[in-house]
Design an enzyme around this catalytic site. Structure first.
Site, PDB file in Angstrom:
ATOM      1  N   GLU A 124      19.438   5.190   9.332  1.00  0.00           N
ATOM      2  CA  GLU A 124      18.098   4.781   9.764  1.00  0.00           C
ATOM      3  C   GLU A 124      17.713   3.398   9.249  1.00  0.00           C
ATOM      4  OE1 GLU A 124      15.990   9.145  10.227  1.00  0.00           O
ATOM      5  OE2 GLU A 124      15.923   8.178   8.260  1.00  0.00           O
TER       6      GLU A 124
ATOM      7  N   ASP B 148      15.333   6.358  -2.237  1.00  0.00           N
ATOM      8  CA  ASP B 148      14.782   6.217  -0.894  1.00  0.00           C
ATOM      9  C   ASP B 148      13.549   5.328  -0.989  1.00  0.00           C
ATOM     10  OD1 ASP B 148      13.974   6.911   1.948  1.00  0.00           O
ATOM     11  OD2 ASP B 148      15.626   8.312   1.660  1.00  0.00           O
TER      12      ASP B 148
ATOM     13  N   HIS C  18      16.053   2.345   3.917  1.00  0.00           N
ATOM     14  CA  HIS C  18      15.391   3.219   2.941  1.00  0.00           C
ATOM     15  C   HIS C  18      15.343   2.549   1.567  1.00  0.00           C
ATOM     16  CE1 HIS C  18      14.847   6.627   5.597  1.00  0.00           C
ATOM     17  NE2 HIS C  18      16.098   6.537   5.997  1.00  0.00           N
TER      18      HIS C  18
END
Length: 782
Positions: free
Chosen positions: A339, A210, A276
């Site tokens: 995301e 991440d 990420h």
């Protein structure tokens, strides 16, 4: 009648190699029949057939398994280990043991098993039969539970004669551990694996990369761990924080994979992309988009860094996947896809040119194209790609499976299109959500999800067509680690909700019964604790509620206190003299009416007289009634408290914690008795402002500061509609570079009547750290 019963049972056991044993259900008392039908097992088996008699397991009881059968031998070893830890009995292998592991090809399904306890005759003992290794293991775990049903640790246990035929409802029964945000030690992951097996969970999803850390060793790209695995903690205004991080070598992970496989658990690795990716870009800026070199992120949330989809980026990922597949032999490889805000792609001439060359109209389509490249590559290696439901955007590649987290829509859409899906909707199956609002909960999300909430979730969404239902692989609980630093915190958030997850994914929908589950989960909680786990008692702890406001209690000099547990399980008993309650203490039957000054200690007790949770304290003293901690605060108008955060991002302690609205530095003291209180003391903490909000940055409320670093404004009556609040005090905030991170202010309250909310509004610039209230103490004197 008994002879007829024997003949009937013999016909039922034609497929078994075991000799028929006696049964006479009519001869059992109703209590015995109920106890056997409701064996203390989690998850609830598919079918339990009680019989007459019992078999006793004691020290030295023998276990027989073919030593050339590795699956049977592993199941026997694990049974011995669990019974030793959970019951305190030492079993041993034997050529003619009373507990036998047997292969039976007539039992269909790799995870199915039949456990037969014979309580009379020459064949007295236990037989665990299955066709697959997993079935033998699950039979062993069921027997381990049957061998530890009560508090009699170290004592022989009598198991009622029973036949259990069992198989799971869903194939994917998973937990996700996020080890990217906070590195989770290998011993703590091993402990979770052990206890997943005890309730028949079979998939561990490891979130390995991440923005905040890259945890998987890639030998072709060593900087991923040399640089990308370590970050600098965020500052609260003073010097930068400490360096933290870590990674796993491939050899370490291979050992973990083998350990999990012996417990019938498959590990699904996740390499998150294209978003990420800040830790990746920090290590290899040429694999980024814009060309800058960021630091490994210390911000939670959504950051802008994306992976570069050019040919060199695609080649990089394939190399990484080759090394991932060499370590993790399971079918599924998780490639994230969540995301990924597309701003960097939108602003890159090279990416835009690539899209034009490929004939891709938008950035979502580019992500879909990229996911398809990797899906095809994995398929060529006989693996399958799975990703978060954002991979549906731009069109779902035919090779992909979907993990649906933004509700159930992603699962419904994907399944109806013929793709396999795993249900993991937020917030219900987000185990970093708190289990209660009590002060002693560790940090996490304030979208409270109780044990009951998890248990009542149905993993088969109503919108999936009946002929597509087979595409639902199962469900998974996710433990994101932004606020999980220690093994204690990780375990507290997972257990006992993992038991509820196990039952909703293993047991048939018609088998589920919450009242029965609460009975059956109690011994499982004891087993976990004997294994050294931290298990939350949130569902069973006594909570206290005042009937009326605190002001009412102070004005009348009488506090009416209601006691209850979240689960409604057990009998509540209490003391008023400071002593720890026991099963002989006063039974709670109605709200307690007390003169302020008494301390109540209470706990709930089960039918055997054992406490189901640690006793909790409620102080009715006048000073205590005028005290509010961060956990007691409410949201200011137009706000919402969404997070419970620690003092620092790497804090090892569970307290202090602060309930905050990350979009506005404001909380409110609810129902302050203004005709009783005369002054106040506010304890303040300065916290890191380290939140990646992406496009939500526009939602952050900015307040005009009239001193260099802003002020704390104390506003009385701030939630009364169409009324102007009264300013009770304004306190300039100090320079974060030189001031301590915790300090206090004092002030005088205006003379007013009744109960009124007090808003505590910080006006610090958003470039400064985040401020929060740790405690507000009102006083009856000036």
């Amino acid at each position: 009648m008994r002879a007829a019963a024997n003949r009937n049972l013999g016909r039922l056991l034609v497929a078994s190699t075991m000799l028929p044993f006696a049964i006479c259900a009519a001869a059992l008392t109703s209590v015995e029949a109920y106890a056997q039908a409701r064996a203390p097992l989690v998850p609830q088996p598919s079918q339990v057939t009680p019989a007459a008699g019992s078999f006793t397991i004691a020290n030295g009881t023998g276990i027989t398994a073919d030593p050339t059968d590795t699956g049977a031998a592993a199941a026997a070893r694990l049974l011995i280990a669990h019974v030793k830890t959970e019951r305190g009995l030492t079993l041993q292998t034997s050529a003619s043991g009373a507990i036998r592991f047997v292969r039976d090809s007539s039992i269909k399904g790799a995870e199915a098993y039949r456990l037969t306890v014979v309580g009379s005759g020459d064949a007295t003992g236990v037989k665990i039969a299955a066709s697959g290794d997993a079935g033998l293991l699950y039979g062993a775990m069921t027997l381990a539970q049957l061998a530890s049903p009560d508090h009699a640790f170290g004592q022989p246990v009598r198991i009622a004669a029973t036949m259990i035929d069992d198989a799971p409802r869903f194939a994917w029964r998973g937990l996700m551990v996020d080890t990217a945000r906070h590195f989770q030690s290998l011993p703590s992951i091993y402990a979770i694996v052990d206890q997943m097996a005890s309730v028949k969970l079979n998939t561990l999803h490891l979130h390995l990369t991440d923005d905040q850390g890259w945890r998987f060793e890639v030998k072709a790209y060593p900087k991923l761990t040399e640089i990308g695995s370590v970050r600098t903690g965020p500052s609260t205004g003073e010097k930068p924080g400490t360096r933290v991080g870590g990674f796993y070598t491939q050899d370490e992970l291979r050992k973990l994979v083998a350990y999990a496989a012996e417990r019938s658990i498959v590990i699904v690795p996740e390499i998150d992309l294209p978003g990420h990716a800040q830790a990746l870009v920090a290590a290899y800026p040429e694999l980024g988009v814009i060309g800058d070199t960021p630091q490994v992120s210390n911000e939670w949330g959504v950051n802008p860094y994306l992976f570069n989809p050019a040919p060199k980026g695609i080649a990089f990922v394939k190399t990484v996947l080759d090394e991932v597949m060499a370590v993790f032999p399971g079918t599924y490889i998780h490639l994230g896809g969540d995301e990924a805000v597309k701003d960097q792609w939108e602003r890159s001439p090279e990416v835009q040119a690539q899209m034009a060359k490929l004939g891709i109209k938008d950035e979502n389509g580019l992500q879909s194209w990229m996911i398809d490249q990797f899906g095809e590559y994995l398929a060529s290696k006989k693996r399958r790609l799975i990703g978060w439901d954002e991979i549906l955007e731009g069109g779902l590649p035919p090779s992909a499976s979907v993990m649906s987290w933004r509700g159930e829509k992603g699962a419904v859409d994907a399944a109806n299109q013929g793709h396999d899906v795993v249900l993991t909707p937020a917030p219900i199956l987000y185990f970093d959500s708190l289990q209660s609002d009590r002060r002693d909960e560790p940090p996490g999300r304030l979208s409270i999800q109780t044990l009951a909430d998890v248990y009542k979730y149905e993993p088969m969404p109503a919108g999936i067509a009946p002929d597509k239902a087979h595409h639902v692989l199962g469900a998974q609980g996710n433990s994101w680690a932004e606020y999980i630093v220690t093994p204690y915190q990780m375990q507290h958030l997972i257990f006992p909700r993992a038991a509820a997850l196990a039952e909703i994914t293993w047991s048939g929908k018609d088998k589920r019964d919450y009242a029965s589950f609460l009975d059956r989960v109690q011994p499982q909680i004891r087993r976990w604790r004997r294994s050294g786990l931290e298990v939350a008692d949130s569902a069973f702890a006594v909570g206290y509620t005042l009937d009326g406001t605190r002001g009412d209690a102070l004005r009348t000099n009488r506090a009416k206190v209601v006691l209850a547990t979240q689960a409604g399980y057990g009998a509540i008993r209490y003391t008023l003299d400071g002593k720890t309650p026991t099963a002989r203490s006063n039974a709670y039957t109605a709200p307690l009416s007390l003169k302020p000054g008494v301390q109540i200690r209470a706990a709930a007790f089960d039918a055997s007289g054992q406490p189901t949770a640690e006793p909790r304290l409620f102080d009715t003293g006048r000073e205590a009634l005028l005290n509010r901690t961060a956990s007691d605060m409410i949201a200011c108008p137009k706000g919402a408290l969404g997070l419970r955060v620690p003092l620092t991002s790497e804090a090892q302690a569970n307290a202090p914690v602060f309930n905050i609205n990350l979009f506005d530095t404001c909380t409110a003291y609810p129902a302050a008795p203004m005709d009783v209180a005369r002054s106040f003391t506010i304890d303040i903490a300065r916290l890191p402002r380290h939140y990646g909000l992406a496009h939500d940055f526009k939602a952050v409320r900015q307040h005009y500061n009239v001193t260099p670093h802003g002020e704390l404004i104390v506003l009385v009556g701030c939630t009364i509609k169409d009324a102007k609040p009264v300013v009770a005090g304004t306190f300039p905030l100090p320079d974060p570079k030189s001031a301590p991170t915790r300090f206090s202010v004092k002030g005088i309250l205006p003379a007013m009547t009744g109960d009124r909310d007090i808003c505590l509004q910080f006006t610090s610039p958003t470039s400064d750290p985040f401020y929060a209230v740790e405690r507000m103490q009102l006083a009856e004197t000036r």
